[in-house]
Design a protein around this motif. Structure first.
Motif, PDB file in Angstrom:
ATOM      1  N   VAL A 137      -0.148 -41.593 -37.378  1.00 36.89           N
ATOM      2  CA  VAL A 137       1.476 -41.858 -36.655  1.00 36.89           C
ATOM      3  C   VAL A 137       2.335 -42.059 -38.011  1.00 36.89           C
ATOM      4  CG1 VAL A 137       2.660 -43.742 -35.711  1.00 36.89           C
ATOM      5  CG2 VAL A 137       0.655 -42.819 -34.786  1.00 36.89           C
ATOM      6  N   GLY A 138       2.094 -42.726 -39.038  1.00 36.35           N
ATOM      7  CA  GLY A 138       2.724 -42.710 -40.151  1.00 36.35           C
ATOM      8  C   GLY A 138       3.212 -41.540 -40.793  1.00 36.35           C
ATOM      9  N   LEU A 139       2.325 -40.366 -40.850  1.00 34.98           N
ATOM     10  CA  LEU A 139       2.942 -39.020 -41.085  1.00 34.98           C
ATOM     11  C   LEU A 139       3.817 -38.545 -40.323  1.00 34.98           C
ATOM     12  CD1 LEU A 139      -0.365 -37.626 -42.725  1.00 34.98           C
ATOM     13  CD2 LEU A 139       1.568 -38.676 -43.909  1.00 34.98           C
ATOM     14  N   VAL A 140       3.467 -38.696 -39.113  1.00 39.71           N
ATOM     15  CA  VAL A 140       4.402 -37.910 -38.242  1.00 39.71           C
ATOM     16  C   VAL A 140       5.766 -38.736 -38.136  1.00 39.71           C
ATOM     17  CG1 VAL A 140       5.033 -38.044 -35.611  1.00 39.71           C
ATOM     18  CG2 VAL A 140       2.554 -37.338 -36.536  1.00 39.71           C
ATOM     19  N   ASN A 141       5.771 -39.987 -38.518  1.00 35.08           N
ATOM     20  CA  ASN A 141       7.075 -40.695 -38.585  1.00 35.08           C
ATOM     21  C   ASN A 141       7.812 -40.345 -39.869  1.00 35.08           C
ATOM     22  OD1 ASN A 141       7.704 -42.406 -36.448  1.00 35.08           O
ATOM     23  ND2 ASN A 141       6.251 -44.056 -37.250  1.00 35.08           N
ATOM     24  N   LEU A 142       6.895 -40.099 -41.044  1.00 38.58           N
ATOM     25  CA  LEU A 142       7.746 -39.618 -42.147  1.00 38.58           C
ATOM     26  C   LEU A 142       8.244 -38.383 -42.070  1.00 38.58           C
ATOM     27  CD1 LEU A 142       7.669 -40.536 -45.145  1.00 38.58           C
ATOM     28  CD2 LEU A 142       5.805 -39.187 -45.687  1.00 38.58           C
ATOM     29  N   GLY A 143       7.564 -37.553 -41.458  1.00 37.67           N
ATOM     30  CA  GLY A 143       8.218 -36.055 -41.082  1.00 37.67           C
ATOM     31  C   GLY A 143       9.460 -36.149 -40.174  1.00 37.67           C
ATOM     32  N   LEU A 144       9.353 -36.975 -39.112  1.00 41.36           N
ATOM     33  CA  LEU A 144      10.575 -37.353 -38.567  1.00 41.36           C
ATOM     34  C   LEU A 144      11.798 -37.787 -39.102  1.00 41.36           C
ATOM     35  CD1 LEU A 144       9.144 -38.683 -34.997  1.00 41.36           C
ATOM     36  CD2 LEU A 144      10.356 -36.722 -35.437  1.00 41.36           C
ATOM     37  N   ALA A 145      11.383 -38.647 -40.211  1.00 43.18           N
ATOM     38  CA  ALA A 145      12.450 -39.389 -40.985  1.00 43.18           C
ATOM     39  C   ALA A 145      13.160 -38.148 -41.749  1.00 43.18           C
ATOM     40  CB  ALA A 145      11.769 -40.374 -42.081  1.00 43.18           C
ATOM     41  N   PHE A 146      12.269 -37.339 -42.354  1.00 40.32           N
ATOM     42  CA  PHE A 146      13.125 -36.334 -43.022  1.00 40.32           C
ATOM     43  C   PHE A 146      13.907 -35.290 -42.099  1.00 40.32           C
ATOM     44  CE2 PHE A 146      10.480 -38.096 -46.430  1.00 40.32           C
ATOM     45  CZ  PHE A 146      11.200 -38.353 -47.504  1.00 40.32           C
ATOM     46  N   TRP A 147      13.173 -34.876 -40.960  1.00 39.51           N
ATOM     47  CA  TRP A 147      13.737 -34.100 -39.967  1.00 39.51           C
ATOM     48  C   TRP A 147      15.162 -34.631 -39.571  1.00 39.51           C
ATOM     49  CZ3 TRP A 147      15.030 -34.343 -34.773  1.00 39.51           C
ATOM     50  CH2 TRP A 147      15.566 -33.284 -34.283  1.00 39.51           C
ATOM     51  N   CYS A 148      15.372 -35.839 -39.363  1.00 40.24           N
ATOM     52  CA  CYS A 148      16.518 -36.567 -38.973  1.00 40.24           C
ATOM     53  C   CYS A 148      17.540 -36.587 -40.078  1.00 40.24           C
ATOM     54  CB  CYS A 148      16.246 -38.019 -38.543  1.00 40.24           C
ATOM     55  SG  CYS A 148      15.507 -38.287 -37.183  1.00 40.24           S
ATOM     56  N   LEU A 149      17.025 -36.483 -41.402  1.00 44.57           N
ATOM     57  CA  LEU A 149      18.087 -36.340 -42.274  1.00 44.57           C
ATOM     58  C   LEU A 149      18.639 -34.896 -42.473  1.00 44.57           C
ATOM     59  CD1 LEU A 149      19.476 -38.126 -44.405  1.00 44.57           C
ATOM     60  CD2 LEU A 149      17.569 -37.455 -46.073  1.00 44.57           C
ATOM     61  N   TYR A 150      17.638 -33.849 -42.326  1.00 46.09           N
ATOM     62  CA  TYR A 150      17.841 -32.637 -42.337  1.00 46.09           C
ATOM     63  C   TYR A 150      18.697 -32.021 -41.372  1.00 46.09           C
ATOM     64  CZ  TYR A 150      16.952 -27.419 -42.203  1.00 46.09           C
ATOM     65  OH  TYR A 150      17.418 -26.289 -42.253  1.00 46.09           O
ATOM     66  N   ALA A 151      18.099 -32.359 -39.980  1.00 49.53           N
ATOM     67  CA  ALA A 151      18.912 -31.749 -38.823  1.00 49.53           C
ATOM     68  C   ALA A 151      20.480 -31.630 -38.766  1.00 49.53           C
ATOM     69  CB  ALA A 151      18.123 -31.849 -37.742  1.00 49.53           C
ATOM     70  N   PRO A 152      20.956 -32.738 -39.003  1.00 48.10           N
ATOM     71  CA  PRO A 152      22.501 -32.917 -38.888  1.00 48.10           C
ATOM     72  C   PRO A 152      23.181 -32.159 -39.896  1.00 48.10           C
ATOM     73  CG  PRO A 152      21.498 -35.109 -38.789  1.00 48.10           C
ATOM     74  CD  PRO A 152      20.296 -34.097 -39.148  1.00 48.10           C
TER      75      PRO A 152
END
Length: 74
Positions: free
Chosen positions: A9-24
Motif C-alpha cells: 500500500v505504501g508503494l502504491v501511494n508513492l506511485g500515486l503521489a508522483f502520478w498526481c504530480l505528473y498527470a496535470p
C-alpha cells in the motif's frame, strides 16, 4: 502477511503521489483551459506522499518488531 500489505500500500501511494504530480503537467492536445490548480496538485502530492511514508515506515517497524521477537525466542 499484514506487513507485506502495508509495504505494498505504501508503494502504491508513492506511485500515486508522483502520478498526481505528473498527470496535470503532461502535454495535451487542444485547448485545456487555464491549466492545473497548483494548490490542489501539490496538496494531493503531499497527502499521498505522507501516506506512503507512513505505510512504508509502519511496514519497516513491523518487520523489525517481528524479527526482534523471533531473535528473543531463540
Amino acid at each position: 502477511m499484514w506487513k507485506y500489505v502495508q509495504f505494498l500500500v505504501g508503494l502504491v501511494n508513492l506511485g500515486l503521489a508522483f502520478w498526481c504530480l505528473y498527470a496535470p503537467y503532461a502535454p495535451r492536445v487542444g485547448p485545456i483551459g487555464n491549466g492545473p490548480n497548483e494548490k490542489v496538485v501539490w496538496f494531493q502530492f503531499s497527502l499521498y506522499l505522507l501516506a506512503a511514508l507512513c505505510f512504508i515506515g509502519l511496514a519497516f517497524i513491523t518487520f523489525w518488531h517481528e524479527k526482534r521477537r523471533e531473535s528473543e525466542n531463540d
